[in-house]
Design an enzyme around this catalytic site. Sequence first.
Site, PDB file in Angstrom:
ATOM      1  N   LYS B  97      26.948  24.466  64.850  1.00  0.00           N
ATOM      2  CA  LYS B  97      27.238  23.927  66.185  1.00  0.00           C
ATOM      3  C   LYS B  97      28.249  22.793  66.030  1.00  0.00           C
ATOM      4  CE  LYS B  97      24.717  22.037  70.206  1.00  0.00           C
ATOM      5  NZ  LYS B  97      23.387  21.628  70.705  1.00  0.00           N
ATOM      6  N   SER B 173      22.251  23.626  75.026  1.00  0.00           N
ATOM      7  CA  SER B 173      23.640  23.510  74.673  1.00  0.00           C
ATOM      8  C   SER B 173      24.039  24.290  73.419  1.00  0.00           C
ATOM      9  CB  SER B 173      23.994  22.044  74.457  1.00  0.00           C
ATOM     10  OG  SER B 173      23.241  21.509  73.383  1.00  0.00           O
ATOM     11  N   SER B 197      17.698  22.507  73.826  1.00  0.00           N
ATOM     12  CA  SER B 197      19.005  23.094  73.506  1.00  0.00           C
ATOM     13  C   SER B 197      19.017  24.053  72.327  1.00  0.00           C
ATOM     14  CB  SER B 197      20.035  21.989  73.254  1.00  0.00           C
ATOM     15  OG  SER B 197      20.410  21.398  74.454  1.00  0.00           O
TER      16      SER B 197
END
Lengths: 106, 531
Positions: B97, B173, B197
Amino acid sequence: MTDEITKEIFDYLVDLGALEIGEQEGEYLRSELNGQLRAIHELEGIAIDDDIRTTSHGIPYSRVIRAPLREDRIEPCKESDEILAQAADVFERYIVVPDIPSEELE
Amino acid sequence: MSEELCDLSATEISRRVKNGEVTAEEVLDSTLQRIRLVEGRRPSTNPYSPEGDDRNKVHAYISLTEKRARLQARAIDDAVKAGEDPGPLAGVTLAVKDIFCVHGTPTTAGSKILENFISPYSATSVQRLESAGAITVGKVNLDEFTFGSSNESSAFLPPVGNPWDPSRVPGGSSGGSAAAVAAGEAVLSLGTDTAGSIRQPAAFCGVVGIKPTYGRVSRYGLIAFASSIDCPGPIARNVTDAAIALQIMAGSDPFDATAAALSVPDYFSTIEKGIKGMRIGISPDYHKLKFPDPKTGEMCEQSVDEEIAEALSRVLDHLTNAGAEIVENVAMPNTRYGVPAYFVISRVEAASNLHRYDGVKYGYRFDGEVSNLRELYRKTRAHGFGSQAKLRILMGMYVSAEQYEKGYYQRALKIRTLIRNDFVNAFNPEGPYQLDCLLSATTPTTAFKIGAIYGNSVSMQYADLLTVPANHAGIPGLSVPAGVDNAGLPIGIQFLGPDFSEANLLRIGRSYEKASADEPWRRLQPKVLHA
């Protein structure tokens, strides 16, 4: 429904946040902030005893799990060139910025 | 589509690489081939409008680090040839990420303000996974600074498409992470969970995600959102792979004082032990949900989607058959306050953390004329931040202002205590429920359409209402796939446990995985693999 975050408060927050926001974007953001505040007001319906403590993290940092502080030790920074290379304006390894505003204190 | 090397589990890839059946470079090539097949055009900060087959592609990667990955793969292959052990993740491809620093790679946080930032060091989680043999393929998209639940707030567009239906969001996210793993564009991914997330995108994309206990995994090298809540964790295609990754990532770290100084148990010594006698709770407070009506703002009540409730019911049957005892009607009365409290706490911390972005030391700097430093700050931040970052700064300023702080911030911190107390009570070995874990749906709905909610920051935040209580409490949560709805979209369920009970959660998740192995939905593949 009255907006708690008025245009004046909003402009003050924009200034505090070191931002610049145009009128159209500002109206959208202010409307969202007021929507969020309405959701936040749900918290006012809860009875909270004075003895309820606040938490700095969900889990308690007891002595058992708390990591010891690192020993103070001077170490050379090996990545200083890489770090300086990130700055937009550098002169002789100093980061250059525009004039820093200042005011005379009485 | 037939199974390729990139579709294998981490355990299987590592086994084959270590015994010389395949090379790490072949695994990397297979992964890169899959990326070419499903990705579509690379997300960028250029002005965006959907075109061509954008809505049929995944767009998970902001940047690929192919050259770096090939060097890593060759080093692993050389180690195998030399008879050395390249580590438990030998040749396993990893998507990071883009909120984690990876040395020498662009680390953008999905924001224009960090578009040109090259990280001078690697996050502890990344460093540990790479040392164990993982090959970082690239950096995957996310909501800007992790601010969102759909990936649409990223400055890098096209937005990530859900591999099961790319016209829908992958969640957020860590949406790029979950989508990349689901589509075979990486075997593992590193995500973060501040309000759900990791778990919410894992549920939306039909993969496994674990949010560890706060402090179980170091946050060093993770760009901060809400420092008292942020949790790094792995996303994988099965529970065992998630366990391997967590085993490697977890543990104390001299670079993060909040990383707990507790030894990490061997997750594999218990993962196959079954769940006979374990007490698993369900709560009506995780079924009947209260949230503001998107049109009126008035609070309304609605149950989780019927198909999700049915899936949960099937999960309970499996767990019962596996020997668990189901405890109903567990009272979790403060669940509904998770999102409002999060609106306060996370915004205060985000506003504080975002103050470091000023155009001086690194990242984007406004390149027009400015009269002084203050104007440089304002113009840089105005052009560099997207609307979600600005919203967090402004709300953080407001609720922490001296005249409001007691009514908002201090109150929210106390409510965090109440939310935690709900869990403490549920897990108390001498309490009324004595649970090993609480089971609920991970999300109230399956993946929604791109554009359906984005722009309404209140409704978007309430997408996290089942996941955020665990973040307030600091406890771990494991989301696993539990079926698909009638539209073929994945359904996720989560197991929430006491502090540092990851071993138990992985054991329960693995037990459910085995019990449901023959269900027809387990053989389904994401739509992008058939395009």
